[in-house]
Write a protein that holds these residues in place. Structure first.
Motif, PDB file in Angstrom:
ATOM      1  N   GLY A 247      36.804  37.201  38.828  1.00 37.96           N
ATOM      2  CA  GLY A 247      37.103  38.753  38.385  1.00 37.96           C
ATOM      3  C   GLY A 247      37.673  39.605  39.589  1.00 37.96           C
ATOM      4  N   GLY A 248      36.924  39.189  40.439  1.00 35.90           N
ATOM      5  CA  GLY A 248      37.179  39.910  41.921  1.00 35.90           C
ATOM      6  C   GLY A 248      38.670  39.803  42.405  1.00 35.90           C
ATOM      7  N   PHE A 249      38.883  38.552  42.534  1.00 37.63           N
ATOM      8  CA  PHE A 249      40.272  38.352  43.091  1.00 37.63           C
ATOM      9  C   PHE A 249      41.324  38.740  41.834  1.00 37.63           C
ATOM     10  CE2 PHE A 249      38.211  34.990  45.806  1.00 37.63           C
ATOM     11  CZ  PHE A 249      38.702  35.764  47.109  1.00 37.63           C
ATOM     12  N   GLY A 250      41.046  38.313  40.577  1.00 39.12           N
ATOM     13  CA  GLY A 250      42.019  38.552  39.672  1.00 39.12           C
ATOM     14  C   GLY A 250      42.250  40.100  39.470  1.00 39.12           C
ATOM     15  N   ARG A 251      41.142  40.946  39.996  1.00 43.03           N
ATOM     16  CA  ARG A 251      41.324  42.386  39.669  1.00 43.03           C
ATOM     17  C   ARG A 251      42.509  42.791  40.613  1.00 43.03           C
ATOM     18  NH1 ARG A 251      38.624  46.876  38.688  1.00 43.03           N
ATOM     19  NH2 ARG A 251      39.988  48.866  38.732  1.00 43.03           N
ATOM     20  N   GLY A 252      42.473  42.184  42.039  1.00 46.35           N
ATOM     21  CA  GLY A 252      43.516  42.665  42.836  1.00 46.35           C
ATOM     22  C   GLY A 252      44.855  42.171  42.443  1.00 46.35           C
ATOM     23  N   ARG A 377      54.523  34.620  35.794  1.00 49.63           N
ATOM     24  CA  ARG A 377      54.918  33.523  34.811  1.00 49.63           C
ATOM     25  C   ARG A 377      53.710  32.691  34.223  1.00 49.63           C
ATOM     26  NH1 ARG A 377      58.529  29.307  35.450  1.00 49.63           N
ATOM     27  NH2 ARG A 377      58.230  27.817  33.608  1.00 49.63           N
ATOM     28  N   ILE A 378      52.735  32.581  34.852  1.00 45.83           N
ATOM     29  CA  ILE A 378      51.460  31.684  34.710  1.00 45.83           C
ATOM     30  C   ILE A 378      50.098  32.627  34.294  1.00 45.83           C
ATOM     31  CG2 ILE A 378      52.420  29.834  35.778  1.00 45.83           C
ATOM     32  CD1 ILE A 378      49.699  30.030  37.831  1.00 45.83           C
ATOM     33  N   GLY A 379      50.158  33.958  34.625  1.00 46.61           N
ATOM     34  CA  GLY A 379      49.175  34.662  34.211  1.00 46.61           C
ATOM     35  C   GLY A 379      48.064  34.876  35.310  1.00 46.61           C
ATOM     36  N   LEU A 380      46.850  35.199  34.895  1.00 52.89           N
ATOM     37  CA  LEU A 380      45.802  35.848  35.844  1.00 52.89           C
ATOM     38  C   LEU A 380      44.875  34.520  35.789  1.00 52.89           C
ATOM     39  CD1 LEU A 380      45.502  39.540  34.988  1.00 52.89           C
ATOM     40  CD2 LEU A 380      46.174  38.728  37.325  1.00 52.89           C
ATOM     41  N   PRO A 381      43.637  34.509  36.726  1.00 58.36           N
ATOM     42  CA  PRO A 381      42.773  33.402  36.663  1.00 58.36           C
ATOM     43  C   PRO A 381      42.106  33.436  35.306  1.00 58.36           C
ATOM     44  CG  PRO A 381      42.497  34.940  38.475  1.00 58.36           C
ATOM     45  CD  PRO A 381      43.459  35.796  37.785  1.00 58.36           C
ATOM     46  N   HIS A 487      33.888  34.894  26.908  1.00 61.74           N
ATOM     47  CA  HIS A 487      34.480  36.185  26.487  1.00 61.74           C
ATOM     48  C   HIS A 487      34.133  37.366  27.414  1.00 61.74           C
ATOM     49  CE1 HIS A 487      35.893  39.244  23.541  1.00 61.74           C
ATOM     50  NE2 HIS A 487      34.781  39.634  23.826  1.00 61.74           N
ATOM     51  N   ASP A 488      32.841  37.019  28.089  1.00 63.35           N
ATOM     52  CA  ASP A 488      32.446  38.352  29.125  1.00 63.35           C
ATOM     53  C   ASP A 488      32.631  38.059  30.369  1.00 63.35           C
ATOM     54  OD1 ASP A 488      30.724  36.167  29.602  1.00 63.35           O
ATOM     55  OD2 ASP A 488      28.844  37.366  29.898  1.00 63.35           O
ATOM     56  N   GLY A 489      33.694  36.921  30.802  1.00 67.67           N
ATOM     57  CA  GLY A 489      33.765  36.864  32.154  1.00 67.67           C
ATOM     58  C   GLY A 489      32.872  35.988  32.929  1.00 67.67           C
ATOM     59  N   GLY A 490      31.817  35.708  32.323  1.00 66.35           N
ATOM     60  CA  GLY A 490      30.680  34.732  33.007  1.00 66.35           C
ATOM     61  C   GLY A 490      29.469  35.700  33.354  1.00 66.35           C
ATOM     62  N   ALA A 491      29.546  37.073  33.309  1.00 67.57           N
ATOM     63  CA  ALA A 491      28.440  37.744  33.768  1.00 67.57           C
ATOM     64  C   ALA A 491      27.127  37.541  33.130  1.00 67.57           C
ATOM     65  CB  ALA A 491      28.710  39.261  33.365  1.00 67.57           C
ATOM     66  N   ALA A 492      27.163  37.152  31.928  1.00 66.30           N
ATOM     67  CA  ALA A 492      25.578  36.821  31.235  1.00 66.30           C
ATOM     68  C   ALA A 492      25.211  35.393  31.802  1.00 66.30           C
ATOM     69  CB  ALA A 492      26.065  36.796  29.744  1.00 66.30           C
ATOM     70  N   ALA A 493      26.025  34.643  31.677  1.00 63.59           N
ATOM     71  CA  ALA A 493      25.763  33.279  32.200  1.00 63.59           C
ATOM     72  C   ALA A 493      25.195  33.044  33.506  1.00 63.59           C
ATOM     73  CB  ALA A 493      26.857  32.190  32.436  1.00 63.59           C
ATOM     74  N   ALA A 494      25.528  33.924  34.601  1.00 66.50           N
ATOM     75  CA  ALA A 494      25.276  34.134  36.170  1.00 66.50           C
ATOM     76  C   ALA A 494      23.690  34.460  36.082  1.00 66.50           C
ATOM     77  CB  ALA A 494      26.190  35.123  36.725  1.00 66.50           C
ATOM     78  N   ALA A 622      43.488  29.070  26.345  1.00 71.71           N
ATOM     79  CA  ALA A 622      43.888  29.474  27.861  1.00 71.71           C
ATOM     80  C   ALA A 622      44.868  30.623  28.038  1.00 71.71           C
ATOM     81  CB  ALA A 622      44.392  27.969  28.429  1.00 71.71           C
ATOM     82  N   PRO A 623      45.895  30.648  27.081  1.00 71.29           N
ATOM     83  CA  PRO A 623      46.740  31.610  27.423  1.00 71.29           C
ATOM     84  C   PRO A 623      46.183  33.149  27.131  1.00 71.29           C
ATOM     85  CG  PRO A 623      47.978  30.026  26.087  1.00 71.29           C
ATOM     86  CD  PRO A 623      46.359  29.629  26.289  1.00 71.29           C
ATOM     87  N   ASP A 624      45.382  33.277  26.017  1.00 67.04           N
ATOM     88  CA  ASP A 624      44.821  34.425  26.123  1.00 67.04           C
ATOM     89  C   ASP A 624      43.568  34.688  26.867  1.00 67.04           C
ATOM     90  OD1 ASP A 624      43.949  36.996  24.082  1.00 67.04           O
ATOM     91  OD2 ASP A 624      42.105  35.911  24.266  1.00 67.04           O
ATOM     92  N   LEU A 625      42.946  33.738  27.191  1.00 70.92           N
ATOM     93  CA  LEU A 625      41.851  34.124  28.380  1.00 70.92           C
ATOM     94  C   LEU A 625      42.458  34.424  29.758  1.00 70.92           C
ATOM     95  CD1 LEU A 625      39.647  30.976  27.711  1.00 70.92           C
ATOM     96  CD2 LEU A 625      38.970  33.246  27.447  1.00 70.92           C
ATOM     97  N   THR A 626      43.703  34.059  29.928  1.00 69.23           N
ATOM     98  CA  THR A 626      44.396  34.384  31.397  1.00 69.23           C
ATOM     99  C   THR A 626      45.215  35.416  31.435  1.00 69.23           C
ATOM    100  OG1 THR A 626      46.081  32.667  30.911  1.00 69.23           O
ATOM    101  CG2 THR A 626      44.132  31.999  32.116  1.00 69.23           C
ATOM    102  N   SER A 627      45.261  36.241  30.001  1.00 68.59           N
ATOM    103  CA  SER A 627      46.331  37.277  29.834  1.00 68.59           C
ATOM    104  C   SER A 627      45.931  38.577  30.562  1.00 68.59           C
ATOM    105  CB  SER A 627      46.549  37.336  28.561  1.00 68.59           C
ATOM    106  OG  SER A 627      45.591  38.023  27.672  1.00 68.59           O
ATOM    107  N   ARG A 628      46.954  39.339  30.638  1.00 65.71           N
ATOM    108  CA  ARG A 628      46.592  40.813  31.063  1.00 65.71           C
ATOM    109  C   ARG A 628      45.854  41.661  30.092  1.00 65.71           C
ATOM    110  NH1 ARG A 628      49.696  41.714  35.703  1.00 65.71           N
ATOM    111  NH2 ARG A 628      48.849  43.653  35.633  1.00 65.71           N
ATOM    112  N   ASP A 629      45.848  41.132  28.822  1.00 65.58           N
ATOM    113  CA  ASP A 629      45.081  42.018  27.774  1.00 65.58           C
ATOM    114  C   ASP A 629      43.677  41.617  28.128  1.00 65.58           C
ATOM    115  OD1 ASP A 629      47.528  43.263  26.943  1.00 65.58           O
ATOM    116  OD2 ASP A 629      47.767  41.680  25.267  1.00 65.58           O
ATOM    117  N   ASN A 630      43.523  40.181  28.101  1.00 68.27           N
ATOM    118  CA  ASN A 630      41.965  39.918  28.215  1.00 68.27           C
ATOM    119  C   ASN A 630      41.351  40.433  29.443  1.00 68.27           C
ATOM    120  OD1 ASN A 630      39.763  38.536  27.535  1.00 68.27           O
ATOM    121  ND2 ASN A 630      40.183  37.065  29.144  1.00 68.27           N
ATOM    122  N   TRP A 631      42.217  40.328  30.595  1.00 73.05           N
ATOM    123  CA  TRP A 631      41.384  40.925  31.860  1.00 73.05           C
ATOM    124  C   TRP A 631      41.330  42.758  31.826  1.00 73.05           C
ATOM    125  CZ3 TRP A 631      38.419  38.676  34.947  1.00 73.05           C
ATOM    126  CH2 TRP A 631      38.277  37.267  34.902  1.00 73.05           C
TER     127      TRP A 631
END
Length: 638
Positions: A247-252, A377-381, A487-494, A622-631
């Motif tokens: 999420g941090g690197f992906g934000r940049g 081409r391939i999206g975000l993390p 769905h939440d980017g892993g925050a709850a699991a952490a 994967a395509p939806d999870l790595t999309s700009r819309d998801n992030w």
């Protein structure tokens, strides 16, 4: 609030610098530096005094009368093989300013480490004159480097402003550094100060993004206003809740490419590094000369052992769920100032340099440059929080036709992995994400994945690492929930994994002087040799456990000896933590062992049965999870 907290620097059109621009003269591929950016950096990684006396400064070298200096060093070498293979450059120039008299030589190696002199020049009575030597990049495809050597037989020779230059492209691609940080404000502050203090390195950086996900913020440091000033309008300081490295690197990555920066480089960099600003120069120059957009990664030197290189190039072993495997022929955790050995351990008489060219499958994100075209081409993390996010992205790029080059000599110092917490909570992400990434990018037999899971849990149970066994079990349980769990980017699991581990006393580290419930002196018990037949020993230990048999009632064990085949012989054992900051107490508990073993067995059956279906579900998601819309949703940017 997931959006950014506005700052002065963020409000001033943060992406207006990120446009291609015309070069002024030849492109500096790397600088010849004679010392590191910090006194703890070993001088011999830059320039080596092979005879006599010499004075090494950052960009100035004084070779005293009768002395010789070689730049056949980690930072001194020019990776000719990589430039020939991966770029359009056919010739490199070495430009150096000299005063005094002496001999200047341009030396080359081949893939076998054999050396030859490419060009040389005798200088007499120079007073700040420039000397240029040239080398064609046409004989290095399988391996080989270039470097400079200096000799001053009769009087002092002063060397300044050493530059390796190549023909510049018509337009230079801008580079934006992205540093992801979480409660390492002091480390991140030092990294920013290092970049800001090097004017030439800063010239190749058009923006510096800091994605601060912690509660102890970089902006709270007294040095922050001065850093903002020294970065002269480049700083983009963003605040968001903790979404991990992805999420941090992906934000940049998201921000750099959000406003039409179609031809920019995004240079990801960890916060807990000792930064060599030269890495920005070398990665940026290389990326500007590849014929196609190429991921260009830096290498990691060990911070606590600063002459040791972790790996020359890496790949992931999906069958064993292990990242960071070293490509055959690459340098593997070696001292760069020591003598190399052959495959039989016999000294070769040559230094550890790694003259053979090796190709990486991916590059870790301690320092990794990713062109904007790759992101488009391939999206975000993948929202994996952290662990394996860089592996997944590298393999996704590879499958899309984008190569990754790990560039020798482009390095920085990163905290040693094996000096961190050995009983780590983040093993949850290492296992869960390994299964996700393996599902996305490999065709591994579900029974093989199950065997790896059972083997690890068995060893942890024999070692009385009940919290770590429970960590792995939770990881597999969550993997089996499918991609909706991300769905939440892993925050709850952490947060949840800390709750799970809190039930196991062996996860708590204690000061060595305050071991609860044990006498002040616990006898040290050393381990025997590594078993030649590990599987048979494992079965034997399991039988002994079933019979309630142990060898030692109590003992203390060093971190080096803390192997499952040794620890499984104790009722109670005090183990030095991998961080060397304290100890952990492990006590044999039959009831807990049986409970966790049953959970492991149940999950193993599910893994074998459900993994084929889950593989398809993760790939479809994967395509939806790595999309700009998801992030954009995760960053609350709507």
């Amino acid at each position: 609030m997931l959006g950014s907290t506005p700052t002065t620097s963020e409000a001033s059109a943060p992406d207006e610098r990120l446009v291609e621009h015309a070069p002024s003269g030849r492109l500096v591929a790397q600088r010849g530096l004679f010392r590191g950016p910090d006194p703890v950096c070993p001088d011999d990684l830059y320039a080596q005094i092979t005879f006599g006396n010499a004075a090494r400064e950052r960009q100035r070298l004084v070779v005293h009368t009768g002395a010789e200096v070689s730049m056949d060093t980690y930072f001194g070498r020019f990776p000719a093989s990589y430039w020939q293979r991966w770029t359009v450059v056919s010739e490199v120039h070495v430009e150096v300013t000299v005063s005094g008299s002496g001999r200047i030589a341009l030396v080359a190696s081949d893939s076998k480490g054999e050396t030859r002199t490419v060009a040389a020049k005798e200088v007499t009575g120079q007073r700040g004159g420039q000397v240029t030597l040239r080398a064609a990049l046409n004989q290095y495809l399988d391996g080989g480097f270039l470097w400079m050597e200096f000799a001053a037989p009769e009087s002092d020779l002063v060397v300044e402003r050493l530059r390796w230059t190549v023909e510049a492209p018509e337009l230079l691609r801008p580079t934006a550094v992205v540093i992801c940080t979480y409660n390492r404000a002091d480390d991140c502050t030092k990294t920013l100060q290092s970049l800001a203090a090097d004017d030439e390195a800063l010239e190749v950086l058009d923006a510096v993004y800091v994605v601060d996900q912690g509660t102890d913020t970089v902006a709270s440091r007294d040095a922050f206003p001065q850093i903002e000033k020294d970065l002269t309008g480049r700083l983009r300081y963003l605040r968001q809740p903790n979404l991990g490295g992805a999420g941090g690197f992906g934000r940049g990555m998201y921000e750099v490419t959000e406003h039409g920066s179609e031809h920019a480089n995004v240079l990801l960099m960890d916060d807990d590094v000792l930064c060599e600003p030269e890495i920005a120069v070398r990665l940026t120059a290389f990326a500007n000369r590849t014929p196609e957009p190429t991921i260009v990664g830096g290498q990691m030197l060990r911070l606590l052992h600063p002459t040791i290189l972790l790996a020359g190039a890496e790949y992931a072993n999906f069958a064993q769920m292990v990242p960071g495997k070293v490509v055959k022929g690459a340098l593997d955790d070696v001292d760069l100032t020591a003598e190399a050995e052959d495959e039989d351990g016999v000294p070769t008489g040559k230094p550890n340099r790694g003259d053979r060219r090796v190709d990486a499958d991916y590059n870790a994100w301690w320092s990794c440059l990713i062109p904007a075209e790759v992101i488009a081409r391939i999206g975000l993390p993948m929202p994996l929080f952290f662990q394996w996010d860089d592996v997944e992205y590298g393999y996704r790029a590879r499958h899309a036709g984008f190569a990754t080059v790990t560039l020798p000599g482009a390095g920085l110092w990163h905290a040693d992995f094996d000096w961190k917490d050995a009983d780590k909570w983040n093993e949850y992400f290492a296992v869960r994400n390994a299964m996700i990434v393996t599902s996305l990018h490999a065709e591994i037999d579900p029974k093989q994945t199950a065997r790896v899971f059972v083997s690890r849990v068995s060893r942890y149970l024999l070692s009385m690492q009940y919290g770590l066994a429970a960590t792995l079990i939770q990881a597999v349980e969550d993997f089996l929930k499918g991609p909706d769990f991300l769905h939440d980017g892993g925050a709850a699991a952490a947060k949840q994994i800390h709750v799970v581990r809190a039930d196991y006393p062996d996860t708590v580290m204690h000061p060595a002087s305050e071991i609860p419930g044990l006498p002040g002196s616990v006898p040290m018990v050393q381990a025997g040799p590594v078993p030649s037949k590990a599987r048979l020993v494992l079965i034997k230990r399991l039988i002994h456990f079933a019979m309630g048999k142990t060898v030692h009632q109590i003992g203390a064990v060093t971190q080096k000896d803390a192997t499952w085949w040794h620890l499984s012989q104790f009722d109670t054992v005090v183990v030095t933590d991998g961080s060397q900051g304290g100890v952990r107490v492990r006590r044999r508990d039959r009831e807990v062992t049986v409970k966790l073993a049953k959970q492991c067995g149940r999950l193993t059956r599910r893994l074998i049965n459900e993994l084929p279906r889950l593989r398809e579900e993760y790939r479809a998601a994967a395509p939806d999870l790595t999309s700009r819309d998801n992030w954009r949703r995760l960053y609350n940017r709507d």
